[in-house]
Design an enzyme around this catalytic site. Structure first.
Site, PDB file in Angstrom:
ATOM      1  N   HIS A   1       0.822  -1.206   0.000  1.00 25.23           N
ATOM      2  CA  HIS A   1       0.000   0.000   0.000  1.00 25.23           C
ATOM      3  C   HIS A   1       0.857   1.258   0.000  1.00 25.23           C
ATOM      4  CE1 HIS A   1      -4.064  -1.821   1.434  1.00 25.23           C
ATOM      5  NE2 HIS A   1      -3.982  -1.719   0.133  1.00 25.23           N
TER       6      HIS A   1
ATOM      7  N   ASP B   1       0.615 -10.161 -11.085  1.00 25.68           N
ATOM      8  CA  ASP B   1       0.347 -11.577 -10.832  1.00 25.68           C
ATOM      9  C   ASP B   1       1.155 -12.472 -11.746  1.00 25.68           C
ATOM     10  OD1 ASP B   1      -1.355 -12.103  -8.633  1.00 25.68           O
ATOM     11  OD2 ASP B   1      -3.025 -11.177  -9.695  1.00 25.68           O
TER      12      ASP B   1
ATOM     13  N   ARG C   1       4.027 -11.689  -4.288  1.00 19.31           N
ATOM     14  CA  ARG C   1       4.405 -10.336  -4.690  1.00 19.31           C
ATOM     15  C   ARG C   1       4.378  -9.331  -3.547  1.00 19.31           C
ATOM     16  NH1 ARG C   1      -0.206  -7.103  -6.759  1.00 19.31           N
ATOM     17  NH2 ARG C   1      -2.152  -8.237  -6.513  1.00 19.31           N
TER      18      ARG C   1
END
Length: 548
Positions: A184, A434, A444
């Site tokens: 984030h 992905d 990831r």
């Protein structure tokens, strides 16, 4: 002078004095409560409500993806399972502070064990716990320092609530020891245009020590020389001039068009994306409509959201990804709660095929919104792995009135089958986040394997080329909508591999536009070939830099 290496976010550079993030609160004592269970529970309830309200208020002020993140944090604070766990500990004699500390820590450990997106949310949960405990103590929550002058913020990691509202007049750059390119912190830093280097590992920097944060080159330089400072200022000024230049369609130096599109998570960001030069939308994520509900939204409510998005881009391409649920985004009305390994279970198109009514409603709403607007709507399915999944989705979407139907390439099998898949689908869009994760078998969002998560790895680049080759063989377009497209040099490589469109965070559009204008198609192909001929991500990046 010393160099510290991490993962750069964006292309910016900044120089300034270090200021460290305030430390965490001391853990509460496990001494038994002296005021009784009812009083402790009432205190927790009031603190949780206050923290949730503060997070929601911050989200409203921040807007965009930050609002989605902070609203999710507020939901964490009020999670009924956590509330039950806290109450049970209070009933057993704990204080409010200790019950919150223990219950949240236990849940965070469970999230970390799951890994992936949920593992990354453990840090968000820890931040919520700190905020609740601070409220119970009547003290400020740990947060961003205020030294009274512009500074480079150094932290273990940043909570979304802090990242979303950073004062960009004061925070010159951000350096974090934890986190990866899709944490984030990275996502919000990229969206807000913050110069950042994340995932550096342990570093030894003192408050007020001068550092140069060079996101373009994945490094932090302590005590930079006068020459390094001057070069950084020249780069900063050149970048600012490029971002202020008149907006033009994406193209290479020889005029080869490369449409530059925006990744968006809700209709609210459409106007800003258009103002920053987005020629359309390459990835509209629809999860925001579903994640805060215990049941699927109605066709009518979905239609209105899609109509707003499409209306913002009249005559332009808007690529909508249908609901991508499962694994890191479980939904009670769609996914199974007891899957042992949800990242490799029923997610994406598999989950939608299992609950076809949810997919039918979404496609119906999209078709209705398309009929009411003038945008060029393209619809794609997430996590497609086989030709049969491609045939299923394209057939259903066309049956329900959608004209341009494609797939996302996020797993190696769909890249290997690209020619066969694109014989049926109208287009493909490569989700590099992905695709790299599944190609390298490296989560990831785990810092411990961050060195394997780079889209520069030749294994990933070769799969991308296979998809582009499959598109060319079938006369079908292939785009990239993962974070790889936001890296200007890698964007040139992607075009050299045969990718026809690039979609990214709107804040990255100017840097990518400038990089493409510096190279012809033949040069892009030569740069891509140099990267392909290497054996590691670092070698590929260096080879591309040398060739460019």
């Amino acid at each position: 002078m010393a160099e510290i290496h991490g993962v750069g976010i964006g292309q910016g550079v900044a120089v300034g004095p270090v200021a460290h993030m305030a430390g965490r609160l001391a853990p509460p004592s496990d001494a038994p409560s002296a005021r009784g269970a009812d009083a402790e529970k009432a205190a927790v309830s009031e603190a949780v409500q206050a923290v949730a309200a503060e997070l929601n208020a911050r989200g409203e002020r921040a807007g965009g993806s930050a609002q989605d993140v902070l609203e999710a944090q507020a939901m964490m604070a009020e999670d009924p399972t956590l509330a039950d766990s806290v109450a049970a500990r209070i009933d057993a004699g704990s204080t409010a502070e200790y019950a919150v500390h223990a219950a949240f820590a236990e849940f965070a450990e469970q999230l970390q064990a799951l890994g992936g997106y949920l593992g990354e949310r453990a840090a968000d949960l820890a931040d919520v716990a700190q905020r609740v405990i601070a409220h119970l103590r009547g003290v400020p929550a740990p947060g961003v320092p205020e030294p009274g002058h512009p500074f480079v913020l150094v932290a273990e990691d940043l909570a979304p609530a802090d990242t979303a509202l950073l004062d960009l007049e004061q925070v010159l750059a951000v350096v974090t020891t934890e986190g990866g390119p899709t944490s984030h912190t990275a996502i919000l830093a990229r969206e807000k245009g913050i110069v950042a280097v994340v995932g550096t590992g342990d570093i030894d920097l003192a408050d007020n020590q001068s550092v140069l944060v060079d996101a373009a080159n994945d490094r932090v330089v302590s005590d930079p020389t006068d020459d390094e400072r001057a070069e950084a200022e020249e780069r900063r000024a050149a970048r600012a001039a490029a971002q202020a230049a008149p907006l033009t369609p994406g193209a290479l130096a020889d005029g080869t068009p490369v449409p530059l599109l925006a990744n968006l998570g809700s209709p609210d960001g459409a106007a800003e994306a258009a103002a920053l030069g987005a020629e359309g939308v390459g990835l509209f994520r629809t999860e925001f409509l579903f994640l805060s509900s215990d049941e699927a939204p109605s066709v009518e409510s979905q239609r209105e959201s899609y109509r707003r998005m499409l209306a913002a881009f009249p005559g332009r391409k808007v690529v909508v990804r249908v609901l991508d649920a499962g694994a890191d985004k479980p939904l009670p009305f769609l996914t199974d709660a007891d899957e042992e390994n949800p990242a490799l279970g029923r997610r994406g198109i598999r989950a939608l095929q299992h609950r076809e009514n949810v997919l039918r409603d979404q496609l119906t709403a999209l078709a209705q919104a398309d009929a009411e607007t003038d945008a060029d709507l393209w619809v794609m399915a997430p996590m497609v792995a086989t030709t049969s999944e491609t045939e299923y989705f394209t057939s259903l979407a066309r049956e329900l009135g959608l004209k341009t139907v494609g797939v996302m390439v996020e797993v190696p099998s769909s890249a290997l089958l690209a020619s066969e898949i694109l014989a049926t689908a109208d287009f493909a869009s490569i989700g590099t986040n992905d695709l790299v994760q599944y190609t390298m078998a490296a989560d990831r969002l785990l810092g411990s394997v961050a060195h394997l998560q780079s889209p520069w790895h030749p294994a990933a680049l070769r799969l991308i080329k296979m998809v582009a080759d499959g598109g060319r063989a079938n006369g079908k377009p292939v785009g990239v909508c993962g974070e790889a497209a936001a890296d200007p040099l890698l964007a040139v490589v992607l075009v050299g591999l045969g990718v026809s469109t690039l979609s990214m965070s709107p804040s990255a559009l100017a840097d990518v536009r400038q990089a493409l204008l510096a190279h012809t198609l033949d040069e892009a192909r030569r740069i891509a070939a140099a990267a392909l001929a290497t054996g590691s991500a670092d070698e590929a990046r260096e080879a591309a830099r040398a060739a460019a």
